[in-house]
Design a protein around this motif. Structure first.
Motif, PDB file in Angstrom:
ATOM      1  N   HIS A  55       0.830  -1.211   0.000  1.00 13.64           N
ATOM      2  CA  HIS A  55       0.000   0.000   0.000  1.00 13.64           C
ATOM      3  C   HIS A  55       0.861   1.257   0.000  1.00 13.64           C
ATOM      4  O   HIS A  55       0.512   2.256  -0.651  1.00 13.64           O
ATOM      5  N   GLU A  56       1.992   1.213   0.717  1.00 13.59           N
ATOM      6  CA  GLU A  56       2.902   2.359   0.717  1.00 13.59           C
ATOM      7  C   GLU A  56       3.492   2.576  -0.666  1.00 13.59           C
ATOM      8  O   GLU A  56       3.590   3.724  -1.136  1.00 13.59           O
ATOM      9  N   ALA A  57       3.909   1.492  -1.305  1.00 13.89           N
ATOM     10  CA  ALA A  57       4.493   1.600  -2.646  1.00 13.89           C
ATOM     11  C   ALA A  57       3.487   2.162  -3.638  1.00 13.89           C
ATOM     12  O   ALA A  57       3.817   3.010  -4.479  1.00 13.89           O
ATOM     13  N   ILE A  58       2.236   1.716  -3.559  1.00 13.99           N
ATOM     14  CA  ILE A  58       1.190   2.218  -4.461  1.00 13.99           C
ATOM     15  C   ILE A  58       0.951   3.695  -4.217  1.00 13.99           C
ATOM     16  O   ILE A  58       0.777   4.486  -5.166  1.00 13.99           O
ATOM     17  N   SER A  59       0.964   4.115  -2.951  1.00 16.52           N
ATOM     18  CA  SER A  59       0.736   5.535  -2.629  1.00 16.52           C
ATOM     19  C   SER A  59       1.858   6.416  -3.156  1.00 16.52           C
ATOM     20  O   SER A  59       1.662   7.623  -3.362  1.00 16.52           O
ATOM     21  N   LEU A  60       3.031   5.828  -3.395  1.00 15.31           N
ATOM     22  CA  LEU A  60       4.167   6.583  -3.941  1.00 15.31           C
ATOM     23  C   LEU A  60       4.188   6.572  -5.470  1.00 15.31           C
ATOM     24  O   LEU A  60       5.133   7.060  -6.085  1.00 15.31           O
ATOM     25  N   GLY A  61       3.147   6.001  -6.070  1.00 14.79           N
ATOM     26  CA  GLY A  61       3.007   6.045  -7.515  1.00 14.79           C
ATOM     27  C   GLY A  61       3.631   4.875  -8.257  1.00 14.79           C
ATOM     28  O   GLY A  61       3.843   4.957  -9.471  1.00 14.79           O
ATOM     29  N   ILE A  62       3.939   3.786  -7.570  1.00 17.82           N
ATOM     30  CA  ILE A  62       4.547   2.622  -8.199  1.00 17.82           C
ATOM     31  C   ILE A  62       3.473   1.599  -8.532  1.00 17.82           C
ATOM     32  O   ILE A  62       2.646   1.246  -7.685  1.00 17.82           O
ATOM     33  N   ASN A  63       3.468   1.143  -9.760  1.00 22.85           N
ATOM     34  CA  ASN A  63       2.584   0.043 -10.164  1.00 22.85           C
ATOM     35  C   ASN A  63       3.242  -1.253  -9.701  1.00 22.85           C
ATOM     36  O   ASN A  63       4.065  -1.838 -10.404  1.00 22.85           O
ATOM     37  N   VAL A  64       2.884  -1.682  -8.492  1.00 22.98           N
ATOM     38  CA  VAL A  64       3.559  -2.801  -7.855  1.00 22.98           C
ATOM     39  C   VAL A  64       3.443  -4.072  -8.674  1.00 22.98           C
ATOM     40  O   VAL A  64       4.427  -4.792  -8.883  1.00 22.98           O
ATOM     41  N   ARG A  65       2.239  -4.365  -9.167  1.00 20.95           N
ATOM     42  CA  ARG A  65       2.022  -5.592  -9.917  1.00 20.95           C
ATOM     43  C   ARG A  65       2.880  -5.619 -11.185  1.00 20.95           C
ATOM     44  O   ARG A  65       3.525  -6.610 -11.504  1.00 20.95           O
ATOM     45  N   LYS A  66       2.894  -4.506 -11.913  1.00 18.12           N
ATOM     46  CA  LYS A  66       3.665  -4.435 -13.150  1.00 18.12           C
ATOM     47  C   LYS A  66       5.157  -4.580 -12.879  1.00 18.12           C
ATOM     48  O   LYS A  66       5.869  -5.319 -13.580  1.00 18.12           O
ATOM     49  N   MET A  67       5.646  -3.897 -11.835  1.00 19.22           N
ATOM     50  CA  MET A  67       7.070  -3.935 -11.526  1.00 19.22           C
ATOM     51  C   MET A  67       7.501  -5.337 -11.100  1.00 19.22           C
ATOM     52  O   MET A  67       8.568  -5.823 -11.484  1.00 19.22           O
ATOM     53  N   ARG A  68       6.663  -5.995 -10.314  1.00 23.10           N
ATOM     54  CA  ARG A  68       7.002  -7.349  -9.878  1.00 23.10           C
ATOM     55  C   ARG A  68       7.078  -8.300 -11.071  1.00 23.10           C
ATOM     56  O   ARG A  68       7.976  -9.136 -11.152  1.00 23.10           O
ATOM     57  N   VAL A  69       6.134  -8.157 -11.993  1.00 22.79           N
ATOM     58  CA  VAL A  69       6.138  -9.011 -13.183  1.00 22.79           C
ATOM     59  C   VAL A  69       7.403  -8.767 -14.004  1.00 22.79           C
ATOM     60  O   VAL A  69       8.046  -9.709 -14.489  1.00 22.79           O
ATOM     61  N   ILE A  70       7.794  -7.495 -14.154  1.00 21.10           N
ATOM     62  CA  ILE A  70       8.995  -7.153 -14.930  1.00 21.10           C
ATOM     63  C   ILE A  70      10.242  -7.754 -14.290  1.00 21.10           C
ATOM     64  O   ILE A  70      11.062  -8.393 -14.964  1.00 21.10           O
ATOM     65  N   ILE A  71      10.395  -7.554 -12.978  1.00 19.42           N
ATOM     66  CA  ILE A  71      11.583  -8.054 -12.295  1.00 19.42           C
ATOM     67  C   ILE A  71      11.614  -9.575 -12.306  1.00 19.42           C
ATOM     68  O   ILE A  71      12.670 -10.189 -12.558  1.00 19.42           O
ATOM     69  N   ILE A  72      10.471 -10.210 -12.059  1.00 21.79           N
ATOM     70  CA  ILE A  72      10.426 -11.667 -12.066  1.00 21.79           C
ATOM     71  C   ILE A  72      10.750 -12.208 -13.456  1.00 21.79           C
ATOM     72  O   ILE A  72      11.454 -13.216 -13.600  1.00 21.79           O
ATOM     73  N   PHE A  73      10.265 -11.534 -14.495  1.00 17.58           N
ATOM     74  CA  PHE A  73      10.550 -11.977 -15.862  1.00 17.58           C
ATOM     75  C   PHE A  73      12.046 -11.949 -16.139  1.00 17.58           C
ATOM     76  O   PHE A  73      12.615 -12.932 -16.655  1.00 17.58           O
ATOM     77  N   PHE A  74      12.711 -10.841 -15.806  1.00 19.71           N
ATOM     78  CA  PHE A  74      14.130 -10.727 -16.129  1.00 19.71           C
ATOM     79  C   PHE A  74      14.996 -11.616 -15.232  1.00 19.71           C
ATOM     80  O   PHE A  74      16.031 -12.107 -15.680  1.00 19.71           O
ATOM     81  N   THR A  75      14.591 -11.824 -13.986  1.00 19.87           N
ATOM     82  CA  THR A  75      15.327 -12.780 -13.158  1.00 19.87           C
ATOM     83  C   THR A  75      15.160 -14.200 -13.707  1.00 19.87           C
ATOM     84  O   THR A  75      16.095 -15.005 -13.651  1.00 19.87           O
ATOM     85  N   THR A  76      13.986 -14.483 -14.245  1.00 22.44           N
ATOM     86  CA  THR A  76      13.754 -15.796 -14.865  1.00 22.44           C
ATOM     87  C   THR A  76      14.647 -15.976 -16.088  1.00 22.44           C
ATOM     88  O   THR A  76      15.205 -17.066 -16.314  1.00 22.44           O
ATOM     89  N   VAL A  77      14.789 -14.923 -16.889  1.00 23.81           N
ATOM     90  CA  VAL A  77      15.683 -14.976 -18.058  1.00 23.81           C
ATOM     91  C   VAL A  77      17.102 -15.330 -17.609  1.00 23.81           C
ATOM     92  O   VAL A  77      17.760 -16.213 -18.188  1.00 23.81           O
TER      93      VAL A  77
END
Length: 337
Positions: free
Chosen positions: A227-249
């Motif tokens: 909730h804190e991250a969302i209030s700071l303007g971060i799309n948490v779901r999108k960022m997690r998917v991006i990071i997980i994708f590149f770590t998977t690569v």
């Protein structure tokens, strides 16, 4: 305190960069066939000036590709561990948590049995690594949302499934050829390093590293409450998917070429965090350097200590476990700036 931390970080970058360069040169020189540093220089710059014609071949076709692969794979695995620890907010998370390593291991074992081709085995390892990540995500998704707890539990389930698949393949494998190949590969090795394998593997790892480096600022916010991250303007779901994708690569590519290498993604970020702090702005590039150094040392020992090559996972565990115990005893699992 902040000034002291900044000074420590600058010193770390300088010392670790010099150390990495020295170790790369030493790794090319060290082996069953010892080569002088000056001969290494001439073998790379002017091979015709080397009196022994075997030296340029050993340097250019055997040791240099292996050293480059160790540096890139070590940096990639370490950064993937640091990134996953940040987005999960858990210092005990590593690349295995998503089941990617188990999926890639299953793909490689399947390739050894069915294809008997290095390129095909690597391709299957990458495909099943991504399949494992996708299954983890599907299992974890509930009512359109994916929580960290569900993702971790789903990763454990996926790892168990593919781990059982590997055991099944080993059971049916030919005990003379296929079973030893699967067993040795699962223990990790950089023996397959060559110019061709580097060209097939390293670009994907480097691209993923660049993207994770680019998003290292957001990793600090992802480690906060959602909730804190969302209030700071971060799309948490999108960022997690991006990071997980590149770590998977990174993990899938590393496993496809080097097998399973234990403890690099867990121990290296911990050690680095003690030196440069928890700020991912510095932790990500510092983990790259330390991961490269750790795996380069491990691989050099693996191929030079005994007459036959020691699997990487054995040495990385022997080096990593005692050191990790020391870290836990010293810090209690808490790292503060």
């Amino acid at each position: 305190m902040i000034k002291d931390r900044g000074k420590t970080q600058r010193q770390f970058y300088i010392i670790s960069s010099i150390t990495l360069f020295v170790l790369m040169v030493a790794a090319i020189c060290i082996g069953r066939y010892t080569i002088a540093p000056l001969d290494v220089f001439y073998a790379l710059v002017n091979p015709d000036a080397v009196t022994d014609p075997t030296i340029p071949v050993v340097v250019q076709e055997v040791r240099l590709p292996r050293v480059v692969l160790a540096v890139v794979v070590g940096a990639g695995i370490a950064v993937s561990g640091a990134a996953l620890q940040a987005i999960f907010g858990n210092p005990l998370v590593s690349g295995e948590i998503l089941g990617v390593s188990s999926g890639a291991s299953f793909g490689a074992a399947l390739g050894i049995i069915t294809i008997s081709s290095t390129l095909g085995t690597q391709a299957l390892a990458i495909v099943f690594g991504f399949l494992a990540m996708y299954l983890t995500y599907i299992i974890a998704r509930r009512q359109g949302r994916v929580t960290v707890l569900m993702l971790v539990l789903a990763g454990i389930i996926t790892s168990s499934v593919f781990g059982s698949g590997v055991s099944l393949l080993k059971y049916f494998a030919d005990s003379q050829n296929e079973l030893p190949a699967i067993t040795f590969w699962l223990m990790g090795s950089l023996a397959s390093a060559s110019t061709d394998t580097i060209m097939r593997t390293i670009p994907s790892i480097l691209i993923a590293l660049i993207f994770i480096y680019k998003y290292r600022w957001q990793l600090n916010l992802l480690s906060l409450d959602e909730h804190e991250a969302i209030s700071l303007g971060i799309n948490v779901r999108k960022m997690r998917v991006i990071i997980i994708f590149f770590t998977t690569v990174i993990i899938a590519a590393a496993v496809s070429i080097a097998g399973v290498i234990s403890f690099v993604g867990l121990v290296v970020p911990h050690f680095t965090r003690m030196i440069v702090g928890t700020d991912n702005k510095h932790l990500v590039p510092a983990s790259m350097l330390m991961g490269a150094i750790f795996l380069l040392i491990t691989d050099t020992l693996a191929r030079s200590v005994t007459g036959s090559e020691i699997p990487l996972s054995i040495l990385s565990s022997l080096l990593g476990v005692p050191f990790f115990i020391y870290l836990l005893r010293r810090t209690g699992g808490i790292w503060d700036d």
